[in-house]
Design an enzyme around this catalytic site. Structure first.
Site, PDB file in Angstrom:
ATOM      1  N   HIS A 124       0.858  -1.186   0.000  1.00  0.00           N
ATOM      2  CA  HIS A 124       0.000   0.000   0.000  1.00  0.00           C
ATOM      3  C   HIS A 124       0.888   1.227   0.000  1.00  0.00           C
ATOM      4  CE1 HIS A 124      -1.546   3.251   2.734  1.00  0.00           C
ATOM      5  NE2 HIS A 124      -2.488   3.274   1.819  1.00  0.00           N
ATOM      6  N   ARG A 147     -16.504   8.709  -3.844  1.00  0.00           N
ATOM      7  CA  ARG A 147     -17.003   7.612  -4.673  1.00  0.00           C
ATOM      8  C   ARG A 147     -16.690   6.282  -3.987  1.00  0.00           C
ATOM      9  NH1 ARG A 147     -15.000   4.463  -9.156  1.00  0.00           N
ATOM     10  NH2 ARG A 147     -16.698   3.938 -10.594  1.00  0.00           N
TER      11      ARG A 147
END
Length: 305
Positions: A109, A263
């Site tokens: 990540h 979103r």
């Protein structure tokens, strides 16, 4: 005008960063391209999501760019800085999560971001944040040392103490409190960075972001052809459950995105496509799975030797 120029400089860098990250990861995968999707947010701003799914190496990889604005910072952004409550904001960043297919390749990540909070009659408040971390399922010391060595090299031009400071913060941040264990083997984490001034802080963010591929890609290349079976795959899916738990309970970026009406598909692209939970499971002593818990997850100075 100066504030607008600095914001656009950050935006231009982040858009280029997304392009570069996708190109490098797609080249390493060699089996699938990134699908791109642009989106807008009614309150202000939008972004560009890119997802690689079903690749030869990566089961799923997502690299998102977002640039959003609003009239009021959400609780996740003001909990640690209550003096910013009620300010309008603009936040932009690039975030990626890579979930490989082979259990011997670690999940990784990375995220870099820039915030500006404004209020009429007051000076704008801005800061940078970001970092990267590694989540192996089967530990290899040479991989973890390479990861941390690259992280240190990204920090060294900014002071001899910087790597240790942000490595420690990463260990603290990616601690799964309700499990009493780390998500992975750490890396770097920094936030609220503005005391160096804009140019130096921006340069540090770029140094961290630009070092990610150099940290991760050699590990992928070294492990992606390692043979594995159902046992290794099962353990990978079980440990992915820890990744899901952290992201949904603690991750600041996830909480910020949901609180600001971002979103949902882009926010939750960090979750793995396949995962498995098992009640009260423990690895057998002396197994490679137990070694992950005993030797790799406890925080340590990986560069001490």
């Amino acid at each position: 005008m100066q504030a607008e120029r600095t914001m656009e400089a950050v935006r231009d860098y982040l858009i280029g960063l997304q392009d570069d990250l996708c190109a490098a990861l797609a080249a390493e995968d060699g089996g699938a391209p990134f699908a791109a999707e642009e989106w807008t947010r009614p309150e202000g701003g939008g972004g560009r999501s890119r997802v690689l799914a079903g690749g030869a190496v990566f089961e799923q990889a997502g690299v998102n760019f977002s640039d959003v604005s609003g009239t009021r910072l959400p609780p996740s952004a003001t909990a640690r800085r209550p003096e910013l409550e009620g300010r309008a904001f603009r936040a932009m960043g690039v975030s990626l999560v890579v979930h490989p297919l082979n259990p011997y390749v670690p999940t990784s990540h990375a995220n870099v971001r820039f915030f500006q909070a404004t209020k009429e009659g007051a000076e704008p408040v801005w800061w940078f944040g970001g970092g990267f971390d590694l989540t192996p399922y089967y530990g290899f010391e040479e991989d973890v040392r390479h990861w941390h060595r690259t992280a240190k090299e990204a920090c060294d031009p900014f002071g001899p103490e910087i790597y240790a400071r942000y490595k420690h913060w990463c260990d603290e941040y990616f601690h799964i409190k309700h499990r009493g264990e780390q998500r992975g083997v750490g890396g770097l984490f920094f936030d609220d960075l503005n005391e160096w001034g804009f140019e130096r802080s921006f340069a540090f963010m770029r140094s961290v972001a630009d070092s990610y591929i150099a940290a991760y890609r050699p590990i992928v290349a070294r492990r992606k052809a390692t043979p594995y079976g159902e046992r290794e795959r099962d353990f990978q899916l079980y440990r992915r459950g820890r990744y899901v738990e952290f992201n949904l309970v603690y991750d600041r970026g996830t909480v910020f995105g949901l609180q600001t009406g971002g979103r949902t598909e882009s926010i939750l692209m960090s979750l793995p496509p396949n995962v498995r939970w098992r009640y009260n499971w423990r690895p057998e002593p002396g197994t490679p799975e137990a070694e992950l818990y005993e030797r790799f997850l406890p925080p340590r100075d990986w560069l001490a030797d």
